[in-house]
Design a protein around this motif. Sequence first.
Motif, mmCIF file in Angstrom:
data_model
loop_
_atom_site.group_PDB
_atom_site.id
_atom_site.type_symbol
_atom_site.label_atom_id
_atom_site.label_comp_id
_atom_site.label_asym_id
_atom_site.label_seq_id
_atom_site.Cartn_x
_atom_site.Cartn_y
_atom_site.Cartn_z
ATOM 1 N N THR A 2 52.732 -3.263 77.751
ATOM 2 C CA THR A 2 52.781 -2.220 76.743
ATOM 3 C C THR A 2 51.904 -1.031 77.103
ATOM 4 O O THR A 2 52.058 0.043 76.561
ATOM 5 C CB THR A 2 52.303 -2.775 75.396
ATOM 6 N N VAL A 3 50.961 -1.241 78.026
ATOM 7 C CA VAL A 3 50.003 -0.191 78.357
ATOM 8 C C VAL A 3 49.979 0.009 79.860
ATOM 9 O O VAL A 3 49.993 -0.948 80.622
ATOM 10 C CB VAL A 3 48.584 -0.563 77.859
ATOM 11 N N SER A 12 43.793 5.160 79.983
ATOM 12 C CA SER A 12 45.078 4.483 79.920
ATOM 13 C C SER A 12 46.014 5.254 79.004
ATOM 14 O O SER A 12 45.600 5.847 78.009
ATOM 15 C CB SER A 12 44.895 3.065 79.391
ATOM 16 N N ASN A 14 50.065 5.011 77.079
ATOM 17 C CA ASN A 14 51.140 4.090 76.732
ATOM 18 C C ASN A 14 52.474 4.632 77.205
ATOM 19 O O ASN A 14 52.541 5.590 77.989
ATOM 20 C CB ASN A 14 51.132 3.791 75.227
ATOM 21 N N ARG A 15 53.553 4.051 76.712
ATOM 22 C CA ARG A 15 54.879 4.389 77.223
ATOM 23 C C ARG A 15 55.332 5.802 76.883
ATOM 24 O O ARG A 15 56.264 6.318 77.493
ATOM 25 C CB ARG A 15 55.895 3.375 76.687
ATOM 26 N N SER A 20 44.716 6.100 73.560
ATOM 27 C CA SER A 20 44.293 5.561 72.258
ATOM 28 C C SER A 20 43.595 6.621 71.416
ATOM 29 O O SER A 20 43.644 6.587 70.184
ATOM 30 C CB SER A 20 43.375 4.354 72.462
ATOM 31 N N GLU A 49 49.433 0.382 71.357
ATOM 32 C CA GLU A 49 50.101 -0.625 72.178
ATOM 33 C C GLU A 49 51.609 -0.640 71.949
ATOM 34 O O GLU A 49 52.379 -0.958 72.865
ATOM 35 C CB GLU A 49 49.499 -2.003 71.912
ATOM 36 N N SER A 51 53.257 2.052 71.275
ATOM 37 C CA SER A 51 53.722 3.391 71.652
ATOM 38 C C SER A 51 54.441 4.080 70.493
ATOM 39 O O SER A 51 55.494 4.711 70.665
ATOM 40 C CB SER A 51 54.649 3.315 72.874
#
Length: 348
Positions: A2-3, A12, A14-15, A20, A49, A51
Motif C-alpha cells: 500500500t505504501v 514515503s 502512497n499510490r 502522510s 495507507e 491512498s
Amino acid sequence: MTVETKANGKPSVNRIGLTSQDYRGRETTLCQGCGHNSITSQIIAAAFELSLAPHQVIKMSGIGCSSKTPAYFMSRSHGFNTLHGRMPSVTTGAVLANRTLLAIGISGDGDTGSIGLGQFKHMVRRNVPVVYIVENNGVYGLTKGQFSATADVGQTLKYAGTNVLPPIDICIEALAADCGFVARSFAGDAKQVRELLKAAMSFHGTAVIDIISPCVTFNNHHDSTKSYDYGKAHEERLQDIQFIPRFDEVHVEYEEGGERYVQLHDGPMIKLRKLGRDYDPTNRWQAIELLEQARQNHEFITGLLYINTQRQTLHEVMHLTDTPLAYLPDDQLRPSRERFERAMQEFV
C-alpha cells in the motif's frame, strides 16, 4: 504494497503520490494525552495507507470534544460541523446528494448516546454509507466532566458525584438497528484501531466503531473503565485483525480454527486470527450475547463484533442513479411545468 518508499531519504508516498503529512490537519487544541488525538493519528495512517483522495472525503461532526477531531486530519477534505446530535441526518443528506464521497463521521458518547441517539438509530437502520466513529470517554469534557450516557453505574467523578444510572452500550444499539459493521476498540491499541478503520473505510454501508478514548482531565482514574490503565489491563481482543487491500496480492492459507477471511465489496478482505475465543463475527445474535456477557462479567471486549456485507445501502433501496444527484441538471431533478400541472390535476 500500500505504501511506496523512495530512496535518498525522501518521504514515503502512497499510490496517489501523497505523503502522510498530506493527510494531516491543524495542530490539536485538545488536552495533552487525550485519547482522541491517538484516534486522529490512526485516521491519518489509515487514509494514507488506503491512498484516499482527500477531496473525495467529507468529514462530519456534532458537538463536544469529539467534534474538534475533524480539524486535525485531512485539511484538504470537505467538512461540516453540525448541531449537537444532528450529524447523522446532515450526513444522510450529504451522501445522498453525492454518492462518490466517503463520509467520515466523528461523534462522542454524548453526541451519539444522548441527544443524538434517535438520529443515530435511524441512520443505522437506513444503512447510510458512513464511517461512524464514536470517541467514547464517558464524560462531557467540554462542560467540565459531567457523566455521559455511557458512564458506568457507580462511577465517581470529582465534580459530578456518583453515577446511579445504567450505561447505554453503543455497539448493542447499533446491532439492534441491524448495523452491518460493528466494532469496538481502545485508543491505546493503535494497530487494532488502524486496521478496523481501514476495513470500515472500505465497507459498503454504515460502519460503527466505538472507541474507548480516555479523558485525561476528568475520567482517567484507575477504576474507570474508560481509563488508559483499565484499558491496558483488561482489554480482551477477539481477533488479531489485518486488512488486505484489493491492490495487494492475496495468498490465503487456511488453518483449522486459526484464521478467517471476510470478503468486502470490490475486492478487499479482512483477515481475522482467533485469539482463543470461539466466535463467529457474522452471527448477529452471538454478538449481542457476547456484549451482554461482557457487561455482566465486567470484561472489556474489543475487535470486529459483527459484519454483514449483504445489506443494501440507502442508495440501493431508493434506486438512486449512479450519477450523483448533485451532478444532475435541473431538468432531470425537477418536473417540467406541464408535468407538474398534470400531477396537480390528479388532486383536484
